[in-house]
Design a protein around this motif. Structure first.
Motif, mmCIF file in Angstrom:
data_model
loop_
_atom_site.group_PDB
_atom_site.id
_atom_site.type_symbol
_atom_site.label_atom_id
_atom_site.label_comp_id
_atom_site.label_asym_id
_atom_site.label_seq_id
_atom_site.Cartn_x
_atom_site.Cartn_y
_atom_site.Cartn_z
ATOM 1 N N ASN A 32 8.194 -55.507 29.134
ATOM 2 C CA ASN A 32 8.190 -56.488 30.212
ATOM 3 C C ASN A 32 7.998 -57.925 29.737
ATOM 4 N N ASN A 33 8.216 -58.163 28.441
ATOM 5 C CA ASN A 33 8.155 -59.525 27.891
ATOM 6 C C ASN A 33 6.817 -60.196 28.177
ATOM 7 N N VAL A 34 5.744 -59.431 28.016
ATOM 8 C CA VAL A 34 4.403 -59.985 28.225
ATOM 9 C C VAL A 34 3.964 -60.674 26.934
ATOM 10 N N PRO A 35 3.699 -61.965 26.960
ATOM 11 C CA PRO A 35 3.340 -62.664 25.718
ATOM 12 C C PRO A 35 1.925 -62.346 25.263
ATOM 13 N N PHE A 36 1.727 -62.403 23.953
ATOM 14 C CA PHE A 36 0.394 -62.270 23.381
ATOM 15 C C PHE A 36 -0.192 -63.668 23.271
ATOM 16 N N VAL A 37 -1.258 -63.919 24.010
ATOM 17 C CA VAL A 37 -1.743 -65.299 24.191
ATOM 18 C C VAL A 37 -2.669 -65.758 23.071
ATOM 19 N N GLY A 38 -3.188 -64.856 22.279
ATOM 20 C CA GLY A 38 -4.064 -65.244 21.179
ATOM 21 C C GLY A 38 -5.536 -65.051 21.512
ATOM 22 N N GLU A 39 -6.350 -65.004 20.470
ATOM 23 C CA GLU A 39 -7.770 -64.691 20.605
ATOM 24 C C GLU A 39 -8.510 -65.711 21.461
ATOM 25 N N ASP A 40 -8.197 -66.989 21.302
ATOM 26 C CA ASP A 40 -8.923 -68.028 22.052
ATOM 27 C C ASP A 40 -8.675 -67.913 23.550
ATOM 28 N N GLU A 41 -7.427 -67.685 23.948
ATOM 29 C CA GLU A 41 -7.114 -67.569 25.374
ATOM 30 C C GLU A 41 -7.702 -66.294 25.967
ATOM 31 N N ARG A 46 -7.894 -65.209 29.820
ATOM 32 C CA ARG A 46 -6.506 -65.493 30.176
ATOM 33 C C ARG A 46 -5.514 -64.508 29.559
ATOM 34 N N ALA A 47 -5.990 -63.314 29.240
ATOM 35 C CA ALA A 47 -5.079 -62.285 28.730
ATOM 36 C C ALA A 47 -4.057 -61.935 29.801
ATOM 37 N N LEU A 48 -2.833 -61.625 29.383
ATOM 38 C CA LEU A 48 -1.750 -61.354 30.321
ATOM 39 C C LEU A 48 -1.361 -59.881 30.379
ATOM 40 N N TYR A 49 -2.137 -59.012 29.745
ATOM 41 C CA TYR A 49 -1.788 -57.595 29.767
ATOM 42 C C TYR A 49 -1.715 -57.086 31.197
ATOM 43 N N TRP A 50 -0.657 -56.297 31.508
ATOM 44 C CA TRP A 50 -0.491 -55.740 32.843
ATOM 45 C C TRP A 50 -1.278 -54.447 33.013
ATOM 46 N N ILE A 51 -1.758 -53.892 31.910
ATOM 47 C CA ILE A 51 -2.611 -52.702 31.937
ATOM 48 C C ILE A 51 -3.868 -53.020 31.133
#
Length: 237
Positions: A32-41, A46-51
């Motif tokens: 689903n093209n979910v970006p990996f935002v990085g440790e700081d975010e 602000r993680a974008l994981y859908w699960i």
């Protein structure tokens, strides 16, 4: 052409099988093209994981046993996120009968997230650009979301649509297990089962009638389409 029967898509999560490996999260992100935002975010929430995989501990130290519970959008039949959206970006699909997010309509009020008792929606804070050649790995069937919109699990609706169109072209009904969201396909323990709940013979329908079944926050009356099966034995669930 065979008459098409309306489907009632649902997911069963067997907590007795789940090992907490997070393969479902990785597969969902890639599909689903979910970006990996990085440790700081992630540290900012602000993680974008859908699960997400919720972890619980049973017993007293040092005899502690972990249990895991994957949580995604529950695809509520009486979804509390839908009536609060001022631009009708959170809608119920008439054909798939699941809760969808219309990304190009969303204005990022986050009312839906505030009204979701499962905390299953995430807010995209930034525009994430993948460097070349990584952009070639994006799934062309899924919209790349822009900054300021809400995101969530859709049971990989693009796979549902593709499978339904294939069955229509071949003049037949969908077969049980023919459509699998990315999380279901990737689970090595087969803890996730997806299918048509309106078909009493389908595997997901049979599991959803198990004596071990329960729904998250069932007392709220949201009518979720995700059914959990309690763990058995000493490792609970």
């Amino acid at each position: 052409m065979a008459e098409e029967r309306p489907a009632k898509w649902g997911l069963v999560v067997d907590l007795d099988r789940c090992t907490g490996c997070n393969a479902c999260i990785a597969a969902c992100s890639m599909e689903n093209n979910v970006p990996f935002v990085g440790e700081d975010e992630v540290a900012y929430g602000r993680a974008l994981y859908w699960i997400r995989t919720q972890r619980y501990w049973e017993g007293e130290y040092p005899a502690v046993t972990p249990t895991f519970q994957p949580v995604m959008c529950q695809q509520c039949g009486n979804a509390p996120c839908e009536p609060v959206c001022p631009v009708y970006a959170s809608v119920h699909s008439e054909e798939e009968q699941i809760n969808l997010a219309v990304y190009n309509r969303c204005v990022g009020t986050r009312y839906c997230a505030n009204n979701c008792p499962y905390f299953a929606r995430v807010f995209n804070w930034f525009d994430y650009e993948l460097p070349e050649p990584m952009r070639s790995y994006l799934n062309p069937d899924v919209t790349v979301r822009r900054r300021g919109v809400m995101e969530k699990c859709t049971f990989c609706v693009q796979r549902i649509v593709r499978g339904r169109q294939k069955a229509r072209a071949e003049g037949r009904e969908l077969r049980d297990g023919e459509i699998q969201p990315a999380c279901v396909q990737a689970c090595p323990a087969e803890a996730l089962v997806f299918g048509d709940l309106s078909d009493p013979e389908s595997r997901v329908s049979q599991l959803a009638r198990s004596q071990r079944r329960y729904h998250l926050l069932e007392e709220l009356g949201t009518l979720p389409r995700v059914t959990y099966l309690k763990g058995v034995g000493n490792h609970g669930g």
